[in-house]
Design a protein around this motif. Structure first.
Motif, PDB file in Angstrom:
ATOM      1  N   LYS A   1      -6.483  -0.764  17.945  1.00 20.04           N
ATOM      2  CA  LYS A   1      -6.460   0.612  17.242  1.00 20.04           C
ATOM      3  C   LYS A   1      -5.502   0.466  16.252  1.00 20.04           C
ATOM      4  O   LYS A   1      -5.430   1.295  15.367  1.00 20.04           O
ATOM      5  N   SER A   2      -4.484  -0.389  16.245  1.00 14.93           N
ATOM      6  CA  SER A   2      -3.576  -0.547  15.386  1.00 14.93           C
ATOM      7  C   SER A   2      -3.949  -1.477  14.059  1.00 14.93           C
ATOM      8  O   SER A   2      -3.080  -1.577  13.078  1.00 14.93           O
ATOM      9  N   LEU A   3      -4.767  -2.139  14.070  1.00 18.77           N
ATOM     10  CA  LEU A   3      -5.308  -3.108  12.993  1.00 18.77           C
ATOM     11  C   LEU A   3      -5.474  -2.247  11.545  1.00 18.77           C
ATOM     12  O   LEU A   3      -6.235  -1.096  11.386  1.00 18.77           O
TER      13      LEU A   3
ATOM     14  N   HIS B   1      -7.429  -0.687   6.847  1.00 17.25           N
ATOM     15  CA  HIS B   1      -7.149  -0.624   5.417  1.00 17.25           C
ATOM     16  C   HIS B   1      -7.963  -1.649   4.291  1.00 17.25           C
ATOM     17  O   HIS B   1      -8.675  -1.267   3.680  1.00 17.25           O
ATOM     18  N   THR B   2      -7.758  -2.731   4.669  1.00 20.65           N
ATOM     19  CA  THR B   2      -8.382  -4.107   4.151  1.00 20.65           C
ATOM     20  C   THR B   2      -9.562  -4.837   5.143  1.00 20.65           C
ATOM     21  O   THR B   2      -8.888  -5.159   6.216  1.00 20.65           O
TER      22      THR B   2
ATOM     23  N   LEU C   1     -10.690   2.474   4.574  1.00 25.13           N
ATOM     24  CA  LEU C   1     -11.119   1.016   4.553  1.00 25.13           C
ATOM     25  C   LEU C   1     -11.417   0.573   3.167  1.00 25.13           C
ATOM     26  O   LEU C   1     -12.299   1.292   2.499  1.00 25.13           O
ATOM     27  N   ARG C   2     -10.870  -0.472   2.617  1.00 22.57           N
ATOM     28  CA  ARG C   2     -11.378  -1.370   1.398  1.00 22.57           C
ATOM     29  C   ARG C   2     -12.054  -2.521   1.713  1.00 22.57           C
ATOM     30  O   ARG C   2     -11.344  -3.257   2.034  1.00 22.57           O
ATOM     31  N   ILE C   3     -13.342  -3.033   1.324  1.00 17.26           N
ATOM     32  CA  ILE C   3     -13.959  -4.295   1.476  1.00 17.26           C
ATOM     33  C   ILE C   3     -13.638  -4.982   0.722  1.00 17.26           C
ATOM     34  O   ILE C   3     -13.985  -4.645  -0.527  1.00 17.26           O
TER      35      ILE C   3
ATOM     36  N   ASN D   1     -16.149   1.537   0.159  1.00 16.64           N
ATOM     37  CA  ASN D   1     -15.149   1.317  -0.803  1.00 16.64           C
ATOM     38  C   ASN D   1     -15.000  -0.011  -1.109  1.00 16.64           C
ATOM     39  O   ASN D   1     -14.174  -0.765  -0.394  1.00 16.64           O
ATOM     40  N   LEU D   2     -15.529  -0.649  -1.950  1.00 13.26           N
ATOM     41  CA  LEU D   2     -15.800  -2.090  -2.514  1.00 13.26           C
ATOM     42  C   LEU D   2     -14.901  -2.488  -3.370  1.00 13.26           C
ATOM     43  O   LEU D   2     -14.675  -1.718  -4.410  1.00 13.26           O
ATOM     44  N   SER D   3     -14.166  -3.743  -3.247  1.00 10.72           N
ATOM     45  CA  SER D   3     -13.028  -4.364  -4.327  1.00 10.72           C
ATOM     46  C   SER D   3     -13.469  -5.568  -4.569  1.00 10.72           C
ATOM     47  O   SER D   3     -14.033  -6.265  -3.490  1.00 10.72           O
ATOM     48  N   GLY D   4     -13.042  -6.324  -5.577  1.00  8.47           N
ATOM     49  CA  GLY D   4     -13.120  -7.975  -5.832  1.00  8.47           C
ATOM     50  C   GLY D   4     -14.467  -8.099  -6.132  1.00  8.47           C
ATOM     51  O   GLY D   4     -15.014  -7.511  -7.120  1.00  8.47           O
TER      52      GLY D   4
END
Length: 657
Positions: free
Chosen positions: A362-364, A389-390, A412-414, A433-436
């Motif tokens: 749960k803390s990941l 988050h990532t 979350l950002r993938i 939410n996509l990045s990269g």
């Protein structure tokens, strides 16, 4: 006062655009003298004074007792004076920053420190307070504050201008070691290659962090003697392994056979292979360190990794395992790590999946699976990780499916996702939410590109669309995959449609595009660019076997690819011309009239103001018209240029001359 040093101090100490207090200016001149002409010292002191507004505060710094330690400051060695400046800056740090700064002593000198990793290590040690949702933001503030105070140097930025790494000046690093005190131990490498007798080292009882960097310059025989004699306290909580050297496995065995780890160890950090020495790690000893908070191992030389008991490390908050090719699965016990915040499993080439109960952790907050090509699916339980988050999936996949409701993880950002197009996976993209980088394979299977909602994903840097096999090559499907205007890179391969999507070639829709690569699009006969594409630096057109013409439509006064640096035209057997035409646009930016094509030297257009310094023009036997000539003063690297194309370029030069 040396002008540049005084300027460094002034820029840091006084807010730009505001007239400083004359009294503070005069005191500042006296303070600058303490800097001994060194910009680092001036920046450090200037940063210190920035938020001190009272005359008494400035006088306190000017007359501080530290200037009188070890003698008269006028006769001090410059190095001593700089150290005093840095020490004074450290003394005025808030306590929350002092522990963060001291922790940096764990890294070797001249080590490039990744900002993101450093913040995650601070988090793991409990140095960052605040609400759970803002830990990274607070860590970013801490980092920026230390950077502003010149505790960090040589900051590197990514293409977006975000700082990604830094180093510490040697004198600053010395200060970090000094203030870290007895909890940190470091062995400095021998500088003289002729040194025959290595020192005999006994690690003091109070040491909590050990860095053993490079015994490699001691002669071979005595080097072996050194490692065989090395004794570590059973309370050592941090170890940096030495660099791999020519001593090889014999010394590694001797070194690790002497290693004793206490169950009070909090951090075990083994740096990347250029610092890594061991061939076999005593994993069973590491797993017995019940108080570990940070475990960071590069394991390229491990024969076998047995971590089935890793779930017993209840306090573990940061786990980094990389270059471990024999890890095929993770032990189920890893899901017991309820305090784990960061999990990095990088370049573990045989790793196929995460445990099905990963959602119990749960803390990941940060998961990095980059470089694991065998991972092609994510466990369904990952959608339970509300603090995630990532998720870095670089070089993983392609993923044929994504867990249902993954988009509901709003934090979350993938990063760097590769998928195989399908109805379900395209729908799942909608809320992510996509990045990269995003790569979509099998685009011919896409029915409605709008489902992916790419135009609402501003953090996406690169988009790769790959077609293959039979399926839908409808132009409308490609049109629906329009990305956000912030996109930097576009790659299209195997497209079977007759024309390209409008968003691909309209400057107003992709004003920030830096790279375009179009390859193997066999049915497209024409390519039109509307507008100057002002940010474009790289253009590659290859294997467009039906392409006959390229047209650039511009308004008067616009530049023609004003930023282009590299141009590749490869195997375009039917290409006959590349022309520039002037367009009259209405208020909605739609072309309503196109003027007759004119010779480019009569247009109000600057053609290639920064002409590409690298060209490849090959396999274009029918090319008869191009809109630019040889540059007047620029050097150009002509690679594999067709003789006919070269003749056209030189002809243009003669016409312009």
């Amino acid at each position: 006062m040396k002008k540049n040093v005084g300027s460094c101090f002034k820029q840091r100490a006084f807010e730009q655009g505001h007239e400083p207090d004359p009294k503070l200016v005069e005191i500042g001149k006296e303070i600058v003298k303490k800097c001994k002409g060194v910009p680092l010292a001036a920046k450090s002191l200037g940063s210190l004074m920035r938020f001190k507004t009272q005359e008494s505060e400035w006088l306190y710094v000017k007359n501080n007792e530290i200037w009188r330690i070890e003698g008269d400051d006028d006769n001090d060695d410059d190095g001593d004076g700089i150290v005093r400046v840095l020490r004074l800056s450290y003394d005025h740090l808030p306590s929350k920053l002092k522990q963060c700064f001291a922790y940096c002593a764990i890294f070797p000198k001249d080590h490039e420190i990744e900002k993101e990793t450093l913040i995650q290590l601070w988090m793991a040690q409990g140095f960052i307070g605040g609400s759970s949702s803002s830990l990274e933001e607070i860590g970013e503030e801490y980092f920026n504050d230390l950077l502003w105070r010149s505790m960090f140097q040589e900051a590197k930025e990514d293409e977006e201008g975000n700082i990604v790494s830094c180093k510490m000046h040697d004198l600053v690093h010395d200060l970090a070691q000094s203030v870290a005190g007895a909890e940190y131990f470091r062995m400095i490498e021998a500088r003289d290659e002729e040194v025959a007798q290595p020192p005999t080292i006994t690690i003091p009882e109070g040491v909590r962090h050990v860095a053993l960097l490079d015994p490699g310059r001691y002669k071979r025989t005595n080097g072996i003697e050194f490692w065989s004699q090395l004794k570590l306290s059973n309370k050592v909580p941090t170890l940096l392994s030495p660099r791999k050297s020519y001593y090889g496995m014999r010394l590694a065995i001797l070194f690790w056979s002497q290693l004793k780890l206490s169950n009070k160890v909090r951090t075990l950090l083994l740096l990347p292979p250029n610092y890594y020495f061991g061939m076999r790690l005593p994993i069973e000893r590491i797993m017995s360190c019940a108080c570990l908070r940070v475990l960071h191992l590069h394991l390229s030389f491990i024969e076998r990794l047995k971590i089935s008991s890793i779930g017993e490390l209840k306090h573990l908050r940061y786990l980094h395992l990389s270059l471990a090719p024999l890890i095929e699965t993770l032990p189920a016990s890893i899901t017991k790590l309820q305090n784990l915040q960061t999990m990095k499993l990088i370049n573990c080439s045989s790793l196929e999946n995460l445990p099905k109960d990963t959602g119990n952790m749960k803390s990941l907050r940060h998961v990095d699976l980059s470089g694991n090509e065998e991972i092609k699916a994510l466990p369904a339980s990952i959608t339970k990780l509300e603090n995630l988050h990532t998720l870095n999936l670089d070089s993983c996949g392609p993923f044929e499916n994504l867990p249902d409701n993954l988009g509901r993880l709003r934090k979350l950002r993938i990063i760097n996702l590769t998928i195989t197009a399908g109805e379900h996976v395209m729908r799942e993209l909608h809320g992510l939410n996509l990045s990269g980088d995003l790569t979509i394979e099998g685009v011919e299977q896409v029915r409605d590109g709008k489902e992916a909602n790419l135009k609402e994903k501003p953090h996406l840097r690169s988009l790769t669309l790959e077609y293959g096999g039979e399926g839908n090559n409808d132009d409308d499907a490609l049109e629906g995959l329009r990305p956000h205007p912030s996109l930097k890179e576009l790659k299209l391969k195997g497209y079977g449609g007759m024309k390209f999507a409008s968003w691909m070639i309209k400057s107003s829709l992709l004003p920030n595009l830096v790279r375009i690569q179009l390859r193997d699009c066999p049915r497209c006969e024409s390519l039109e660019f509307s507008g100057p594409l002002p940010s474009l630096e790289y253009l590659s057109l290859s294997e467009l076997i039906s392409l006959k013409s390229i047209t650039s439509k511009l308004r008067k006064g616009e530049g023609f690819f004003p930023s282009l640096k590299e141009l590749y035209l490869f195997h375009l057997p039917k290409l006959e011309s590349w022309s520039v035409v002037m367009a009259i646009l209405d208020g909605d930016q739609e072309v309503v009239v196109v003027e007759e094509e004119e010779p480019h030297n009569s247009l109000s257009v600057v053609l290639f103001p920064h002409l590409p310094n690298r060209w490849i023009i090959e396999g274009c036997p029918k090319l008869e018209s191009i809109p630019w000539g040889w540059p007047a003063r620029e050097r150009v690297d002509l690679c594999l240029i067709d003789a006919k194309a070269l003749e056209l370029v030189l002809k243009k030069k003669d016409e312009e001359g």
